[in-house]
Design a protein around this motif. Structure first.
Motif, PDB file in Angstrom:
ATOM      1  N   SER A 246      83.090  11.265  64.074  1.00  0.00           N
ATOM      2  CA  SER A 246      82.274  10.641  65.117  1.00  0.00           C
ATOM      3  C   SER A 246      80.834  11.158  65.084  1.00  0.00           C
ATOM      4  N   GLY A 247      80.659  12.462  64.828  1.00  0.00           N
ATOM      5  CA  GLY A 247      79.310  12.998  64.737  1.00  0.00           C
ATOM      6  C   GLY A 247      78.560  12.478  63.532  1.00  0.00           C
ATOM      7  N   GLN A 248      79.244  12.339  62.400  1.00  0.00           N
ATOM      8  CA  GLN A 248      78.612  11.792  61.200  1.00  0.00           C
ATOM      9  C   GLN A 248      78.242  10.330  61.394  1.00  0.00           C
ATOM     10  N   ARG A 249      79.087   9.577  62.078  1.00  0.00           N
ATOM     11  CA  ARG A 249      78.752   8.175  62.351  1.00  0.00           C
ATOM     12  C   ARG A 249      77.521   8.085  63.233  1.00  0.00           C
ATOM     13  N   ARG A 250      77.417   9.008  64.198  1.00  0.00           N
ATOM     14  CA  ARG A 250      76.239   9.006  65.067  1.00  0.00           C
ATOM     15  C   ARG A 250      74.984   9.279  64.239  1.00  0.00           C
ATOM     16  N   ARG A 251      75.057  10.223  63.326  1.00  0.00           N
ATOM     17  CA  ARG A 251      73.915  10.508  62.451  1.00  0.00           C
ATOM     18  C   ARG A 251      73.552   9.271  61.624  1.00  0.00           C
ATOM     19  N   MET A 252      74.561   8.557  61.121  1.00  0.00           N
ATOM     20  CA  MET A 252      74.291   7.375  60.311  1.00  0.00           C
ATOM     21  C   MET A 252      73.596   6.295  61.130  1.00  0.00           C
ATOM     22  N   LEU A 253      74.036   6.095  62.369  1.00  0.00           N
ATOM     23  CA  LEU A 253      73.404   5.094  63.218  1.00  0.00           C
ATOM     24  C   LEU A 253      71.956   5.459  63.520  1.00  0.00           C
ATOM     25  N   LEU A 254      71.704   6.754  63.758  1.00  0.00           N
ATOM     26  CA  LEU A 254      70.328   7.197  63.966  1.00  0.00           C
ATOM     27  C   LEU A 254      69.502   6.988  62.707  1.00  0.00           C
ATOM     28  N   ALA A 255      70.079   7.297  61.554  1.00  0.00           N
ATOM     29  CA  ALA A 255      69.363   7.086  60.299  1.00  0.00           C
ATOM     30  C   ALA A 255      69.041   5.617  60.089  1.00  0.00           C
ATOM     31  N   ALA A 256      69.957   4.726  60.473  1.00  0.00           N
ATOM     32  CA  ALA A 256      69.723   3.294  60.298  1.00  0.00           C
ATOM     33  C   ALA A 256      68.513   2.820  61.091  1.00  0.00           C
ATOM     34  N   ALA A 257      68.272   3.419  62.251  1.00  0.00           N
ATOM     35  CA  ALA A 257      67.088   3.058  63.031  1.00  0.00           C
ATOM     36  C   ALA A 257      65.812   3.591  62.417  1.00  0.00           C
ATOM     37  N   LEU A 258      65.941   4.622  61.545  1.00  0.00           N
ATOM     38  CA  LEU A 258      64.770   5.271  60.971  1.00  0.00           C
ATOM     39  C   LEU A 258      64.419   4.773  59.574  1.00  0.00           C
ATOM     40  N   VAL A 259      65.192   3.839  59.047  1.00  0.00           N
ATOM     41  CA  VAL A 259      64.871   3.301  57.718  1.00  0.00           C
ATOM     42  C   VAL A 259      64.319   1.887  57.808  1.00  0.00           C
ATOM     43  N   ARG A 260      63.986   1.437  58.997  1.00  0.00           N
ATOM     44  CA  ARG A 260      63.494   0.083  59.188  1.00  0.00           C
ATOM     45  C   ARG A 260      62.156   0.129  59.918  1.00  0.00           C
ATOM     46  N   PRO A 261      61.385  -0.957  59.900  1.00  0.00           N
ATOM     47  CA  PRO A 261      60.106  -0.959  60.616  1.00  0.00           C
ATOM     48  C   PRO A 261      60.330  -0.744  62.108  1.00  0.00           C
ATOM     49  N   ARG A 262      59.380  -0.108  62.759  1.00  0.00           N
ATOM     50  CA  ARG A 262      59.512   0.149  64.193  1.00  0.00           C
ATOM     51  C   ARG A 262      58.168   0.574  64.774  1.00  0.00           C
ATOM     52  N   ARG A 263      57.883   0.064  65.927  1.00  0.00           N
ATOM     53  CA  ARG A 263      56.800   0.580  66.755  1.00  0.00           C
ATOM     54  C   ARG A 263      57.361   1.282  67.975  1.00  0.00           C
ATOM     55  N   LEU A 264      58.534   0.784  68.405  1.00  0.00           N
ATOM     56  CA  LEU A 264      59.204   1.309  69.585  1.00  0.00           C
ATOM     57  C   LEU A 264      60.633   1.682  69.194  1.00  0.00           C
ATOM     58  N   LEU A 265      61.046   2.889  69.557  1.00  0.00           N
ATOM     59  CA  LEU A 265      62.387   3.381  69.254  1.00  0.00           C
ATOM     60  C   LEU A 265      63.086   3.660  70.574  1.00  0.00           C
ATOM     61  N   VAL A 266      64.193   2.957  70.818  1.00  0.00           N
ATOM     62  CA  VAL A 266      64.944   3.061  72.075  1.00  0.00           C
ATOM     63  C   VAL A 266      66.282   3.720  71.773  1.00  0.00           C
ATOM     64  N   LEU A 267      66.547   4.849  72.415  1.00  0.00           N
ATOM     65  CA  LEU A 267      67.724   5.654  72.080  1.00  0.00           C
ATOM     66  C   LEU A 267      68.522   5.993  73.339  1.00  0.00           C
ATOM     67  N   ASP A 268      69.813   5.718  73.298  1.00  0.00           N
ATOM     68  CA  ASP A 268      70.691   6.048  74.405  1.00  0.00           C
ATOM     69  C   ASP A 268      71.502   7.288  74.041  1.00  0.00           C
ATOM     70  N   GLU A 269      71.138   8.419  74.646  1.00  0.00           N
ATOM     71  CA  GLU A 269      71.798   9.698  74.415  1.00  0.00           C
ATOM     72  C   GLU A 269      72.007   9.969  72.919  1.00  0.00           C
ATOM     73  N   PRO A 270      70.913  10.097  72.173  1.00  0.00           N
ATOM     74  CA  PRO A 270      71.041  10.314  70.721  1.00  0.00           C
ATOM     75  C   PRO A 270      71.759  11.611  70.367  1.00  0.00           C
ATOM     76  N   GLU A 271      71.893  12.510  71.329  1.00  0.00           N
ATOM     77  CA  GLU A 271      72.572  13.780  71.072  1.00  0.00           C
ATOM     78  C   GLU A 271      74.091  13.662  71.106  1.00  0.00           C
ATOM     79  N   GLN A 272      74.601  12.511  71.522  1.00  0.00           N
ATOM     80  CA  GLN A 272      76.053  12.380  71.672  1.00  0.00           C
ATOM     81  C   GLN A 272      76.801  12.745  70.396  1.00  0.00           C
ATOM     82  N   ARG A 273      77.834  13.546  70.558  1.00  0.00           N
ATOM     83  CA  ARG A 273      78.766  13.915  69.484  1.00  0.00           C
ATOM     84  C   ARG A 273      78.120  14.748  68.380  1.00  0.00           C
ATOM     85  N   LEU A 274      76.926  15.274  68.626  1.00  0.00           N
ATOM     86  CA  LEU A 274      76.255  16.110  67.628  1.00  0.00           C
ATOM     87  C   LEU A 274      76.349  17.581  68.025  1.00  0.00           C
TER      88      LEU A 274
END
Length: 245
Positions: free
Chosen positions: A156-184
């Motif tokens: 579950s923690g590794q999946r959370r890291r992957m989802l965070l990474a997916a948001a960081l490999v795409r274009p973005r001006r605004l980053l919206v995160l719901d409890e990014p620390e979950q399961r880490l």
């Protein structure tokens, strides 16, 4: 905690994206909820490039619901809300290219490895030098040991890291995160803190809901406490005490 190496130029650093100085989110007396019933008090806040606004509060205070409204997943019940200078329109190409998010939704593609998943996201958004961008995200979020594993085989923690990474490999001006620390664990939270600080340095605006004192202290520029008594600006330390952390 900071890594010695700087990341490859992030997608957000391209001309005309995060560095143009425009207000990213403006909410005034925003009411959000379900079946016509507000779940949080009228909320006023702004998100600007290169800064982070954090929403804190007890479970049920409405933090995630506010994020869903900003992302166009839920219509506001009242007040005013603008994203990227206009009404929220999650269907528009401009909105989808500028707004990246990670909510508490466990999305994974069967049959793809972690690296393949991230590569698909990057190339699907037209990222130049996708290989380098993916490599950096894998490094920054500590995914090297599982990068060639199927996404379905992650903890579950590794999946959370992957989802965070997916948001960081795409274009973005605004980053919206719901409890990014979950399961880490602590190391994972430190990795996230480092990368989010780098996001701000690159000009990305952050809106996050979190309970984590480390993220509040190291990342947030503004902290808003949502409670039955209203919305109060607080310090990271005051938020931690209020939440019993």
């Amino acid at each position: 905690m900071r890594r010695a190496g700087r990341p490859a130029e992030p997608p957000s650093a391209a001309p005309g994206t995060a560095a143009d100085g425009g207000l990213l989110v403006r909410a005034r007396d925003l009411l959000v909820g379900y079946t016509g019933q507000p779940v949080s008090p009228p909320t006023t806040f702004a998100v600007v490039p290169g800064a982070a606004t954090a929403l804190v509060g007890l479970n049920g205070a409405g933090k995630t619901t506010v994020l869903k409204a900003v992302l166009g997943q839920l219509a506001p019940l009242g007040g005013e809300l603008e994203v990227l200078g206009g009404p929220v329109d999650e269907r528009s190409v401009a909105f989808r290219r500028a707004v990246a998010s990670v909510l508490d939704v466990d999305v994974q593609l069967p049959g793809l490895t972690v690296r393949e998943h991230l590569d698909l996201v990057a190339r699907g958004h037209g990222v130049r030098d996708a290989d380098d961008v993916v490599d950096q995200a894998v490094l920054d979020l500590g995914l090297e040991p599982v990068a060639e594993n199927p996404a379905t085989a992650l903890s579950s923690g590794q999946r959370r890291r992957m989802l965070l990474a997916a948001a960081l490999v795409r274009p973005r001006r605004l980053l919206v995160l719901d409890e990014p620390e979950q399961r880490l664990d602590l190391a994972g939270r430190e990795d996230v803190v480092d990368r989010l600080v780098e996001e701000k340095e690159a000009g990305v605006g952050l809106l996050l809901a979190t309970h984590d004192p480390l993220l509040l202290a190291e990342v947030a520029d503004e902290v808003l406490l949502l409670s039955e008594d209203g919305v109060l600006p607080v310090t990271a330390a005051e938020a931690a005490r209020e939440l019993g952390r």
